[in-house]
Scaffold this active site. Sequence first.
Site, short mmCIF file in Angstrom:
data_model
loop_
_atom_site.label_atom_id
_atom_site.label_comp_id
_atom_site.label_asym_id
_atom_site.label_seq_id
_atom_site.Cartn_x
_atom_site.Cartn_y
_atom_site.Cartn_z
N GLU A 217 0.81 -1.22 0.00
CA GLU A 217 0.00 0.00 0.00
C GLU A 217 0.84 1.27 0.00
O GLU A 217 0.54 2.22 -0.72
CB GLU A 217 -0.96 0.01 1.20
N ASP B 230 -10.88 0.07 3.75
CA ASP B 230 -10.54 1.23 4.57
C ASP B 230 -9.24 1.05 5.36
O ASP B 230 -8.30 1.82 5.23
CB ASP B 230 -11.69 1.52 5.55
N HIS C 266 -12.09 -4.18 8.04
CA HIS C 266 -12.81 -4.20 6.77
C HIS C 266 -14.05 -3.32 6.89
O HIS C 266 -14.92 -3.35 6.03
CB HIS C 266 -13.24 -5.61 6.39
#
Lengths: 368, 340
Positions: free
Chosen positions: B60, B84, B129
Site C-alpha cells: 500500500e 478502509d 474491513h
Amino acid sequence: MASRTKGKADSGFAPPDLRAEPPATLRDYYRQMTLIRAFELRANEMYRRAKIGGYCHLNLGEEATVVGLMSALEKRDYLFTTYRDHGYALARGLAPGAVMAELFGKSTGVSKGLGGSMHLFDAKARMLGGYGIVGGQIPPATGAAKALTYRGDPGPDAEAVMCLLGDGTTNIGAFHESLNLAAIWHLPIVYVIVNNRLGMGTTVERASAEPELFKRGCSYRMPGERVDGDDPVAVREAARAALTRARTERQPSLLETMSYRLKGHSVVDPATYRSREESQRVRDLDPLPAFRSRLIEAGVLDDDDAKALEEEAEQQVAEAVDFADKSPDPQVKDLFNYAYATDVANASRRLPAEPVFPVADDSTGGAS
Amino acid sequence: MTTLTMAQALNTALRDAITQDDDVVVFGEDVGTLGGVFRITDGLTRDFGEERCFDTPLAESGIVGFAVGMCMAGFRPVVEMQFDAFGYPAFEQVVSHVAKMRNRTAGAVQLPMVIRFPYAGGIGGVEHHSDSSEAYYAHTPGLKVVSPSTPADAYGLLRQAIEDPDPVVFMEPKALYWAKGEVQTPGQPLPFGRAAVRREGTDVTLIAYGPSVPVALKAADAAREEGWDVEVVDLRTITPFDDDTVARSVRRTGRCVVVTESHGFAGVGAEVAARVQERCFHSLAAPVLRVSGLDIPYPAPKLEHTYLPGVDRVLDAVARLQWDDEPDTRWLDSARGGAA
C-alpha cells in the site's frame, strides 16, 4: 544476478586510474567537492548562529559520492534524494544562493523558504525532492520511473530515475515494496544506498541482518554493486553502468556507496556514539584531502591550483550566505497559499487576533 | 438517465475519465484481472489495456507513493486501497507526502491523484474491513475528502475527484455499493463543497454523509409519524466543507443532529457540531447532538448493528432536542456517556 564489490573497501577497493580521465574533468570534480565542503561548513556555522531553523543534515564526508553520482546523472534524468540533500542540489546545478536561502527559510529560496533544508526541490533541474521522512522518496521515485515507461522506448538516450537512500532505510517496508515493483515492472531506475555506516547512531551491523546492503537486491533479481564512495570516479563509473542498464534494458539496479560522514547525523548531533579513535579514523579517511593529493600526484593540479579552487568555493559560499541573509522573510499573508490548488472554504485563512467571522452577514439572528 | 448501482456508477465514471483523459491511470491490488474486490474496476483492463489499469503487488505504501511519482510526471492516477483499514500502511505517504507536497514546494508540484477507499461497515465485514477512517484524512490539510451517498453523486464526485488539481481521498460506502439510482451518463463532474438538501423540513436538521444519509432519510420518514418535519442535509464532501448550506438549514430549523457512522469522539461529527454552534448559536433551540458509531473497535458481525447508528438512535436524539416549552435537561444525563 551478479552482485559484486568494486573499488577500495575501506581500502580494500582498487582505485581507478586517474590518468585515463581528462584533467579538466577531474579538476571540475574537485571544484564541486570543495564547493559542497565549503557550503556545508558554512551551513553548519549558520545553523549554530540560528540563521537556519529546523533540522540540518550535512554531506560532509560524502562529497566524493555526491559528485560521482551527479556526474553520471544526465540532465534529462530525474533525481530523488534523502534529507541529506544540499550537495546534490548544488551538483545538480541549483544556485548556491537559492539553496542557502531555502535553508534560511527566505522567500528567495528554491521553494520560497517553505521546504527547508530537507526538501530541496527544483522541477526544472529535475530534482524532485529532498524527503524529510526516511524512505519517503522511494515509492514516488519508483512511480516516476513507471511514468517514464509511458513516454518512450528503452535506448541509450532514454530518461532514467536515480533514487538515493541511506543505509538505515534498507530496513523499512517501502524500500522492499518499491524494489519489488521496479523489478516486476522493469522500471528504469537506479537505487543508490549512500552507506555512511550509521543510521543516526546505530551501525549497519547492528541494524541489518545482511550488512552487505547491495546484496539485498538479490531478493528482487536486481544487480547490486558496492563501490568506494570516497572516489568520485569509481562512483561515477558504477552509477553510469547502472543508469545504462536502466536506459537500455529497463533493468533496475541497487548501488551501494561506502563513505563516512564526518559529523553527527544532523547539526545538533554530537555523535557521542563514536569513540575518540573512531572519530580520528574517520577524519583520516576524509575524501577531500585524499582526492586532492591524488590529483596533485597525478599532475592534474598543483597546490596553487587547489588553493585557487578552494578560495573560489569560499567566495561563492560567502556570496550565497550574503544573498540568503539579505533576502526577505516569507510573508505571513502567503501562509495559506499553497496547501490547496483551489479554495477550500473550511481551510480557515484566519490569523490569530482576527475576528472568527466576518462582521457583515445576512444572517437571520446568526452569529456571523 | 440510466438506473445504476453505486458500484456501476463508479465503474462508469472511471471508464468515462479514462476515455476522455489519456493521463488517467488506475492501479491497485486486484483491480485489473479480478476487477477489484467490489468490482468497481470491472473490465477496465480488458477494455482499456494494462497501460490504463493494472494490478499491483500487496504494497500500500508503495502504491500510494508510486502515484505521487506518476503525478510528478504528468499523470492523474486513481489508486484503490482494497479496504478502509488497508490504507493504514500507506498512511505515511498520504499524510507526509501526498498532503504536504504542494505546500512544501510552494505550489511547484500538484498531485492530482485520487485514493479510493471502500469504507465503513454494515456488511458483516468485521474490524479492518469496516472502518470509517475519514477523520484521519479530514484532519490533514492538503487533502480533500469526499463521500458520496447516491449513484449519481458517486459518478459526479469521482469525475470531479479525477479532474481536481488536489489529492482526493474518495470514501465509498461499501453498504451502498448495491443501492440503485438514476445516473446521467456520460455526465458532468459534480463540484466539491456543495452539500445537498436531500429532504426539506422545518423542525430539525439532520446532517450526514456517505453511509449515514439513507439512515437519516429513514429516520426523517419515521419522525413524520411523531409530528416532526425533518430536513436532511448530505454533506457530499467533508473537505471542502459547505458551511453555507449547513448554517442556512440550521438557522431555519433551530435544531440539529449530526449522524455519522464513524466513532464519535474527535470525529467529523464533532467538527460539524462545533461549526454549527459557531455559526448558528442564536438560532439554536437545543444543543447540537451527535449520533455516531460507538467508541470501540468495529465489532464482530453479530454485534455490528448495535454499533451502527440506526433509525432508533437518530429518533432518540431528535426526541431529546428540547421540544417542550420548559427546558429539558435530561440530555445532560445521557451526554455524560459521550455522544448521544
